[in-house]
Design an enzyme around this catalytic site. Structure first.
Site, mmCIF file in Angstrom:
data_model
loop_
_atom_site.group_PDB
_atom_site.id
_atom_site.type_symbol
_atom_site.label_atom_id
_atom_site.label_comp_id
_atom_site.label_asym_id
_atom_site.label_seq_id
_atom_site.Cartn_x
_atom_site.Cartn_y
_atom_site.Cartn_z
ATOM 1 C CG ASN A 1 -1.658 1.287 1.400
ATOM 2 O OD1 ASN A 1 -1.835 2.025 0.423
ATOM 3 N ND2 ASN A 1 -2.120 1.576 2.612
ATOM 4 C CD GLU B 1 -3.030 5.529 6.609
ATOM 5 O OE1 GLU B 1 -2.984 5.612 5.374
ATOM 6 O OE2 GLU B 1 -2.105 5.025 7.288
ATOM 7 C CB SER C 1 4.938 -1.941 11.898
ATOM 8 O OG SER C 1 4.525 -0.604 12.143
ATOM 9 C CG HIS D 1 -5.868 1.920 4.931
ATOM 10 N ND1 HIS D 1 -5.446 2.831 5.865
ATOM 11 C CD2 HIS D 1 -4.859 1.047 4.758
ATOM 12 C CE1 HIS D 1 -4.221 2.507 6.247
ATOM 13 N NE2 HIS D 1 -3.835 1.428 5.593
ATOM 14 C CE LYS E 1 0.427 3.605 4.833
ATOM 15 N NZ LYS E 1 0.045 3.719 6.222
ATOM 16 N N GLY F 1 2.137 2.191 10.691
ATOM 17 C CA GLY F 1 3.079 3.299 10.571
ATOM 18 C C GLY F 1 3.762 3.661 11.877
ATOM 19 C CD GLU G 1 -3.763 -2.513 7.202
ATOM 20 O OE1 GLU G 1 -2.648 -2.761 6.744
ATOM 21 O OE2 GLU G 1 -4.375 -1.469 6.961
#
Ligand code: PEP
Length: 253
Positions: free
Chosen positions: A11, A99, A215, A97, A13, A175, A169
């Site tokens: 991904n 985010e 991560s 996701h 991003k 991150g 996730e």
């Protein structure tokens, strides 16, 4: 170790312009050309999809998007339809996701619409679920996962249910450099598969791939992939460099 074909998905991003994106996949093509026992996917920004799609033609690396809108066309300024993604060479799309849930107001309802729209256009959705740090600390991880699966992932037919990919996730691991331990991840993956069994039955729960994300790095992939319900990884930061993503894809168990 999983009995399903592992999927290693990058991904990217909001990183990489077109030139950088093509350079990255050229490097991956060179390093990963012979890999056939696992599926490899890169999910680039929208603006790089067409160029990367052309660069990947005929290779063993697949192309995916990071989002889509659920309508097939119309007056929706700034949105991208699932069919437009297919047109660039995409076969996958990440949906929901964390985010997008956190910054763009997505929820289980919009995730469900997007998932169904992706299937209608011929894309395989990768639906993301996962608890926040606060939710884990309040001991509601399983409750959150149950809601995200039962509301976000309901309503598929049997073929779709077998094809779907889910990414677990934990938000606190994305991150942050903090990975869930293989045991922590496995516990939730096994739970997701159990929920899926109730929703869609045996064949679908045996077939659905559940990726871990948060991560994932070259030095923790093997340990995670030893777990029976971890069928691959959704990789952010470490997918942005040829070397680290190559090592992740070539993990050994
Ligand atoms: C992600 O982008 O979904 C992700 C898990 O990021 P990272 O690997 O950087 O934690």
């Amino acid at each position: 170790m999983s009995i399903r074909k592992p999927l290693l998905a990058g991904n990217w991003k909001m990183y990489k312009n077109t030139g950088e994106a093509v350079e990255l996949v050229e490097g991956l093509k060179k390093n990963l050309g012979g890999v056939t026992d696992r599926e490899i996917l890169v999910c680039t920004p929208f603006t790089a999809l067409y160029a990367v799609g052309r660069a990947l033609k005929g290779s063993n690396i697949k192309l995916g998007a990071q989002n889509l809108f659920w309508e097939p066309k119309g007056a929706y300024t700034g949105e991208i339809a699932p069919g437009m993604l297919v047109d660039t060479g995409c076969s996958y799309a990440i949906i929901g996701h964390s985010e997008r849930r956190q910054y763009f107001g997505e929820n289980d309802g919009s995730v469900n619409k997007k998932m169904k729209a992706a299937f209608s256009a011929g894309l395989t959705p990768i639906v993301c679920v996962g608890e926040t740090l606060q939710e884990r600390e309040q001991n509601v991880t399983f409750k959150v996962i149950e809601r995200q699966v039962n509301t976000g992932i309901e309503g598929l037919d049997e073929e779709q249910a077998k094809k779907l990919v889910i990414a677990y996730e934990p938000v606190w691991a994305i991150g942050t450099g903090k990975t869930a331990t293989p045991q922590q991840a496995e516990e939730v993956h096994a739970y997701i598969r159990k929920l899926y069994l109730k929703l869609y039955g045996n064949a679908a729960s045996d077939a659905v791939r559940i990726l871990y994300g948060g991560s994932v790095k070259p030095d923790n992939t093997s340990e995670l992939m030893k777990e029976p319900n971890i069928d691959g990884g959704l990789v952010g930061g470490a997918s942005l460099e040829v070397d680290s993503f190559t090592k992740i894809v070539k993990y050994k168990v």
